[in-house]
Structure formats: C-alpha cells, structure tokens
Design a protein around this motif. Structure first.
Motif, PDB file in Angstrom:
ATOM      1  N   ASN A   1      39.617  34.580  43.812  1.00  0.00           N
ATOM      2  CA  ASN A   1      38.719  34.514  44.976  1.00  0.00           C
ATOM      3  C   ASN A   1      37.324  35.018  44.628  1.00  0.00           C
ATOM      4  O   ASN A   1      36.319  34.441  45.037  1.00  0.00           O
ATOM      5  CB  ASN A   1      39.272  35.356  46.136  1.00  0.00           C
TER       6      ASN A   1
ATOM      7  N   ASP B   1      33.173  42.370  44.108  1.00  0.00           N
ATOM      8  CA  ASP B   1      32.414  41.214  43.602  1.00  0.00           C
ATOM      9  C   ASP B   1      31.024  41.194  44.200  1.00  0.00           C
ATOM     10  O   ASP B   1      30.709  41.976  45.110  1.00  0.00           O
ATOM     11  CB  ASP B   1      33.173  39.902  43.865  1.00  0.00           C
TER      12      ASP B   1
ATOM     13  N   ARG C   1      40.768  30.438  57.007  1.00  0.00           N
ATOM     14  CA  ARG C   1      39.730  30.213  55.993  1.00  0.00           C
ATOM     15  C   ARG C   1      38.386  30.221  56.701  1.00  0.00           C
ATOM     16  O   ARG C   1      38.281  29.805  57.856  1.00  0.00           O
ATOM     17  CB  ARG C   1      39.911  28.855  55.304  1.00  0.00           C
TER      18      ARG C   1
ATOM     19  N   LEU D   1      45.340  35.607  50.475  1.00  0.00           N
ATOM     20  CA  LEU D   1      45.185  36.994  50.958  1.00  0.00           C
ATOM     21  C   LEU D   1      46.342  37.446  51.835  1.00  0.00           C
ATOM     22  O   LEU D   1      46.716  38.615  51.829  1.00  0.00           O
ATOM     23  CB  LEU D   1      43.864  37.149  51.724  1.00  0.00           C
TER      24      LEU D   1
END
Ligand code: ADP
Length: 408
Positions: A309, A338, A357, A371
């Motif tokens: 991801n 990230d 999503r 997830l």
C-alpha cells in the motif's frame, strides 16, 4: 464477579460494625484480635468505624441490599438484619430467627452452598459463596465466630443481593452466545457464497472470450466494446470473490504463535518486493525491529499489505518508507510510515472495513480487503492496528503487539 466481591469487601466494613451492634455479647474484638486471619482484621476495622461513624453504618444498611446474620454451632439462625432486603423480598427477619439453615433453605441437601460454607466456617475458615433465597440471588461470605482465634462456636455471615447483576450477566451471556452464532453463520455464508460464485463467474468469462474470438468478424465495433466491458466486469468479480475467499479463510485461520524476529520477517518481504521498489525508485528504511510472539505466515500478510500500500498510494512522489519500533507501555509498537497521498482523517477508521476504498480502480488497483485483513490478523494476535495521516504528506500505520504474559 470481581465487581461483586469488591463491592462486598467495601460493604463488609460497614456490615462488620453492625455485627458489633447485634452481637455485642463478645467484647470489642478490635483490641484482642491477634491479627492471625484476614477476617479478624476486617471486622476489627469495621468495629472501629462503628464507634466513630454510627450514622454512616445505619445509612449503609437502610440503602444497600446487605444482610447480616449469626448462627450457633448447630447452624440455627440467631439475629438477622437486612432492612432493604426485607422490603424487596417481603420476608421479615424476625420470622426466620431460630430456623436451622436446612429449614431456611428448605433443603435436605448437605451440599447446598450455604450449608457447606457454614460447616467449613465452623471448622475455622472464612468462605465466600453464592446462593438463592426468597427468589433472590446473594453473594455471601461467612466467618467463624468468635473472631479471637478460639474454637468456633458459631458463624457470622454477610451477604449482598446480586439478583439484578446476575440477571444482567445472564442476558449478556445470552447475547454473547447469539452474537457468536450469528458471526459464525455469517462467516459460513460468506465462505460458501464466495466459493460457489467462483465457478459461474469463470464460466461467464470463458464464454465471453469465446464470443469475442469466434464471432470477431460478425460483430461490429460497438458489440465488441460491450463484450470487452463484460469481460472486465467478470474479471473484477473473479478477483473480488477470490479476495473474499482469502479474507474468510485467513481471518478464521488457526493462529500458531511463535517467536518471530521481525527483522528477518520484514527483510524477506523487502527482498520479495525489490523489483517494484526499484521500478518506483522507492527508498525503504527498515530499522532494528523487535521479536514478537506471532504466527509468521499471518504476520507476513500484514507487512506485505502495508508495504505494498505504501508503495502504491505514493501519488507523484518517489515512495519513501520507514519501518521502525517505538516504546509503548502496552507492548511492542511497530510503525510503517510513508510519504504518500495520505488519508483524510474522517476515513482513518473506515479503511479497516472490508471493501472500503477511497479511490476508483482506474486511479489505484486493489479490492479493499488488505487492511481489513491486517486488522483481523492483529485482533487474532490480541493486538491492534490503527493509522494516523496527513493528506498529501503521508500516513503511518501502527501495529501494537501485546506483551507476552509474565510466567506465574
Ligand atoms: P486496497 O489497497 O486493495 O484498496 P486496502 O484494504 O489495503 O485495500 O486499503 C483500503 C483503502 O485505504 C485503500 O483503497 C486506500 O484508499 C487507503 N489506503 C490504504 N493504505 C494507504 C496508504 N498507505 N496511503 C494512503 N491511503 C491508503
């Protein structure tokens, strides 16, 4: 149960002082107890309270469902005092004076919890038990009397009416069982549906492909376009069914915990994704990680999802990932950070729900299962996963592994 006994202990102090009023035949024990047992100390402090706060003690008895009583060595009831319970049960305490416990509980069974407890008390033990009486449930504790360590000549008891608490316990237990059953049914249903869907979906895809290849010359461009859309839809449905199947089987897989060195586990995943790291010109900084008790296969899925991801949702930037650990009082905390597109705060909890999503498939590939699977796996390890994020600046996923229980 713990709550009841904590409450009981609190009230025991008050009850003890009333015992003092009722059973004043023996001199104030506070002074002569040699503190060789806890019950004696408990009652001693209660007697001290009687001397300093008599109003408080009567207030406790008139407003809380406590009862106290005495018996002789033949288990015949002496005094009993329980103003609020009298009101609730309609039984006057003076009407039970002189009854044996067999008569009071209308039983011949010597193993009745109250009888068994009183007999043990007569041997010098303080005993907690639970019993039914006059249609109500009581959590009780009975002590040998006298409290000075001389051979018992009777018992002193104290109990609290826990009827409502037990009814709520039962209701909660019933709801819990129902919930477990409903959850199991749903799991079975999802598994069966996803399994049974696979074959028809595969059939639709192959016939559409046949149609596309066999009748290519006979179909105009518009018809061929429709067929391509249908094949795309069938392919997506196939992926979704596969993901659902994967979710059902992984989420319910047995967890076999062992010592997992996260340096080795994450290192393996990093080498597996080396190609896509290179393709995206990403940087991956994995710091020293702890060893946790976990199922390595399931845990690999968690890190694989988080890393992929982080690489995927990077926007226009070169992905930069940091995996590290930070101290946490509840266990081992591992962070996967990230510098990607981030997640709006209102979606931080929703992204862990299956099939949620935040982007269309044209923007970012995926099925919205990763997830939720991570959350389920962490939950099955007794741990937690959550995210913090700043849109356009990046996200951090936190994995908390509970401390292993300390050996007794
Ligand atoms: P998928 O990746 O297949 O879409 P996931 O369950 O892994 O499904 O993620 C659910 C959604 O959470 C993603 O579609 C995306 O919108 C958001 N998301 C997950 N990880 C990140 C991330 N590192 N940065 C930004 N958004 C993310």
């Amino acid at each position: 149960m713990e709550v009841v006994y904590a409450l009981w202990l609190l009230l025991a102090v008050g009850c003890g002082s009333l015992l003092g009023f009722l059973f004043a035949r023996h001199p104030s024990p506070g002074r002569r107890i040699k503190s060789q047992n806890f019950a004696a100390a408990e009652f001693a402090s209660a007697f001290a309270l009687r001397d300093t706060q008599p109003d408080l003690i009567s207030w406790i008895f008139c407003n809380t469902p406590i009862t106290i009583w005495s018996t002789d060595e033949k288990l015949r009831l002496g005094d009993a005092y329980a103003p609020l319970i009298e009101k609730r049960s309609g039984v006057k305490m003076e009407t039970i004076r002189g009854l044996t416990l067999h008569e009071l509980f209308q039983t011949d069974d010597d193993n009745h919890p109250a009888l068994a407890a009183h007999r043990r008390a007569l041997k010098g033990e303080a005993v907690s038990y639970e019993t039914e009486w006059a249609g109500r449930t009581f959590a009780a504790r009975v002590h040998p009397w006298p409290f000075d360590g001389t051979p018992p000549r009777g018992c002193r008891g104290v109990a609290i009416d826990v009827t409502e608490i037990r009814l709520k316990d039962e209701k909660l237990h019933h709801l819990g069982t129902e919930l477990e059953r409903a959850h199991a049914d749903l799991q079975r249903f999802a598994y069966a549906v996803s399994h049974d869907f696979k074959e028809p979906v595969r059939m639709i895809s192959s016939f559409l492909r046949l149609l596309e290849t066999k009748f290519q010359d006979k179909l105009d461009e518009e018809a061929q376009e429709y067929i391509r859309h249908s094949i795309g839809g069938a392919k997506r449905l196939h992926t979704l069914v596969d993901s659902l199947l994967n979710f059902c089987s992984t989420a319910n897989a047995g967890v076999t915990k062992e010592a997992c060195d996260l340096n080795a586990l994450v290192g393996q995943i990093v080498s597996d994704v080396a190609m896509s790291v290179q393709a995206r010109q990403a940087s991956l900084n994995v710091k020293e990680l702890p060893t946790v008790q976990a199922d390595p296969t399931l845990l690999s899925q968690v890190f694989r999802n988080l890393i992929s991801n982080a690489l995927k949702f990077s926007g226009d930037k070169k992905p930069a990932l940091v995996i590290e650990t930070k101290p946490h009082r509840e266990g081992n905390l591992v962070l996967v950070r990230d510098n990607g597109i981030g997640i709006p705060s209102e979606y931080l909890a929703k992204i862990f729900v299956p099939f949620v999503r935040l982007h269309s498939r044209d923007e970012y590939e995926g099925d919205g299962i990763g997830l939720s699977l991570c959350a389920r796996i962490m939950e099955r390890h007794g741990g937690k996963i959550w995210a913090e994020s700043e849109p356009a600046r990046g996200s951090t996923f936190f994995l908390l592994f509970p401390k292993p229980p300390t050996p007794a």
